[in-house]
Design a protein around this motif. Structure first.
Motif, mmCIF file in Angstrom:
data_model
loop_
_atom_site.group_PDB
_atom_site.id
_atom_site.type_symbol
_atom_site.label_atom_id
_atom_site.label_comp_id
_atom_site.label_asym_id
_atom_site.label_seq_id
_atom_site.Cartn_x
_atom_site.Cartn_y
_atom_site.Cartn_z
ATOM 1 N N LYS A 99 0.828 -1.204 0.000
ATOM 2 C CA LYS A 99 0.000 0.000 0.000
ATOM 3 C C LYS A 99 0.867 1.260 0.000
ATOM 4 O O LYS A 99 0.575 2.239 -0.689
ATOM 5 N N HIS A 100 1.943 1.222 0.794
ATOM 6 C CA HIS A 100 2.822 2.382 0.919
ATOM 7 C C HIS A 100 3.547 2.684 -0.392
ATOM 8 O O HIS A 100 3.628 3.846 -0.815
ATOM 9 N N PHE A 101 4.061 1.656 -1.030
ATOM 10 C CA PHE A 101 4.869 1.864 -2.231
ATOM 11 C C PHE A 101 4.030 2.009 -3.506
ATOM 12 O O PHE A 101 4.439 2.704 -4.436
ATOM 13 N N VAL A 102 2.864 1.366 -3.545
ATOM 14 C CA VAL A 102 2.031 1.435 -4.752
ATOM 15 C C VAL A 102 1.118 2.658 -4.717
ATOM 16 O O VAL A 102 1.013 3.392 -5.696
ATOM 17 N N GLY A 103 0.422 2.851 -3.587
ATOM 18 C CA GLY A 103 -0.393 4.048 -3.409
ATOM 19 C C GLY A 103 -1.479 4.264 -4.448
ATOM 20 O O GLY A 103 -1.570 5.337 -5.040
ATOM 21 N N ARG A 104 -2.320 3.274 -4.662
ATOM 22 C CA ARG A 104 -3.401 3.396 -5.644
ATOM 23 C C ARG A 104 -4.652 3.991 -5.010
ATOM 24 O O ARG A 104 -4.999 3.679 -3.869
ATOM 25 N N PRO A 105 -5.350 4.868 -5.743
ATOM 26 C CA PRO A 105 -6.565 5.494 -5.195
ATOM 27 C C PRO A 105 -7.726 4.509 -5.103
ATOM 28 O O PRO A 105 -7.811 3.550 -5.864
ATOM 29 N N ARG A 106 -8.603 4.781 -4.173
ATOM 30 C CA ARG A 106 -9.789 3.937 -4.001
ATOM 31 C C ARG A 106 -10.854 4.327 -5.029
ATOM 32 O O ARG A 106 -10.856 5.459 -5.537
ATOM 33 N N PRO A 107 -11.773 3.414 -5.326
ATOM 34 C CA PRO A 107 -12.830 3.711 -6.307
ATOM 35 C C PRO A 107 -13.621 4.976 -5.990
ATOM 36 O O PRO A 107 -13.954 5.737 -6.895
ATOM 37 N N PHE A 108 -13.927 5.205 -4.702
ATOM 38 C CA PHE A 108 -14.732 6.374 -4.371
ATOM 39 C C PHE A 108 -13.977 7.690 -4.586
ATOM 40 O O PHE A 108 -14.577 8.765 -4.579
ATOM 41 N N VAL A 109 -12.655 7.588 -4.804
ATOM 42 C CA VAL A 109 -11.853 8.782 -5.069
ATOM 43 C C VAL A 109 -11.898 9.157 -6.546
ATOM 44 O O VAL A 109 -11.986 10.340 -6.903
ATOM 45 N N VAL A 110 -11.839 8.155 -7.417
ATOM 46 C CA VAL A 110 -11.727 8.428 -8.860
ATOM 47 C C VAL A 110 -13.026 8.218 -9.623
ATOM 48 O O VAL A 110 -13.103 8.535 -10.810
ATOM 49 N N LEU A 111 -14.049 7.700 -8.959
ATOM 50 C CA LEU A 111 -15.319 7.458 -9.629
ATOM 51 C C LEU A 111 -16.438 8.235 -8.937
ATOM 52 O O LEU A 111 -16.365 8.515 -7.748
ATOM 53 N N PRO A 112 -17.481 8.567 -9.705
ATOM 54 C CA PRO A 112 -18.601 9.337 -9.136
ATOM 55 C C PRO A 112 -19.509 8.473 -8.273
ATOM 56 O O PRO A 112 -20.617 8.120 -8.662
ATOM 57 N N ILE A 113 -19.025 8.120 -7.082
ATOM 58 C CA ILE A 113 -19.772 7.256 -6.175
ATOM 59 C C ILE A 113 -20.287 8.080 -5.003
ATOM 60 O O ILE A 113 -19.520 8.766 -4.325
ATOM 61 N N SER A 114 -21.584 7.990 -4.761
ATOM 62 C CA SER A 114 -22.188 8.739 -3.653
ATOM 63 C C SER A 114 -23.452 8.015 -3.203
ATOM 64 O O SER A 114 -24.234 7.537 -4.035
ATOM 65 N N PRO A 115 -23.673 7.918 -1.882
ATOM 66 C CA PRO A 115 -22.791 8.381 -0.810
ATOM 67 C C PRO A 115 -21.665 7.382 -0.537
ATOM 68 O O PRO A 115 -21.784 6.207 -0.880
ATOM 69 N N VAL A 116 -20.591 7.858 0.074
ATOM 70 C CA VAL A 116 -19.505 6.985 0.507
ATOM 71 C C VAL A 116 -19.855 6.484 1.903
ATOM 72 O O VAL A 116 -20.038 7.276 2.824
ATOM 73 N N LEU A 117 -19.952 5.180 2.046
ATOM 74 C CA LEU A 117 -20.470 4.596 3.281
ATOM 75 C C LEU A 117 -19.419 4.393 4.367
ATOM 76 O O LEU A 117 -19.758 4.195 5.524
ATOM 77 N N VAL A 118 -18.132 4.390 3.989
ATOM 78 C CA VAL A 118 -17.072 4.189 4.977
ATOM 79 C C VAL A 118 -15.977 5.223 4.771
ATOM 80 O O VAL A 118 -15.799 5.765 3.682
#
Length: 203
Positions: A99-118
């Motif tokens: 996680k530290h070295f790859v650092g990929r964004p979560r789906p709710f960051v790059v996609l139009p997802i609403s509401p974010v439940l967590v």
């Protein structure tokens, strides 16, 4: 009521996947959007609550640590408890380093997802830690307690699905987590047998 809702959702999901295949869209974000488009968040409170509870069981390996503590109390399965805890620790270290070295964004960051439940760290999506630790523990527990393997593996699968439902991981990230956990568990058993010259004895 719940049964009818599940049938409706399954039908919508199948339709979405067929449309995706027909469109030949080879893109994980597009596929993920196709899936979440038929499972709109906030419209099915029962499933929202259900998957929130399931994902909480995997937080910090909670349910698996609980199983391990129970095993440690019993003399017969104490070794299994130790192996599961060591497995969880090693898998967690592996995942956190990635996680530290790859650092990929979560789906709710790059996609139009609403509401974010967590609420999750936005750039710690790859790989899925919940999937990794769940499959690591489930594989080890299934080896030591084969009679209950369907329950252990079923729980691991549900926790992995909860991470998809809650939009904190892409499908490939969940899959990679499951692979990492399974491989780690298998390697621990392999090296144990190499060092001890025998399979673990739970007695």
């Amino acid at each position: 009521m719940v049964y009818a809702t599940i049938l409706t959702l399954t039908e919508k999901l199948a339709r979405g996947i067929i449309i995706y295949v027909l469109n030949n869209t080879v893109n994980r974000r597009s596929l993920y959007l196709a899936i979440i488009s038929v499972y709109p968040y906030g419209e099915y409170p029962f499933f929202d609550s259900l998957f929130l509870i399931i994902t909480k069981l995997g937080d910090l390996g909670f349910i698996w640590i609980l199983f391990s503590i129970v095993l440690l109390i019993t003399k017969k399965y104490r070794l299994l408890g130790v192996l599961v805890l060591f497995n969880l620790l090693l898998t967690t270290v592996e995942v956190e380093l990635l996680k530290h070295f790859v650092g990929r964004p979560r789906p709710f960051v790059v996609l139009p997802i609403s509401p974010v439940l967590v609420s999750e760290a936005p750039m710690a999506s790859f790989p899925s830690g919940h999937s990794a630790t769940s499959f690591a523990a489930a594989i080890m527990l299934s080896y030591g307690l084969p009679k209950y393997k369907n329950y252990f593996l079923g729980l691991a699968v549900l926790i992995a699905i909860s991470r998809l439902y809650l939009a904190v991981h892409f499908p490939t990230y969940v899959l990679m987590g499951a692979i990492i956990g399974s491989l780690t568990s298998t390697l621990i058993l392999y090296f144990y047998m190499r060092i001890k010259g025998r399979k673990p004895r739970f007695q």
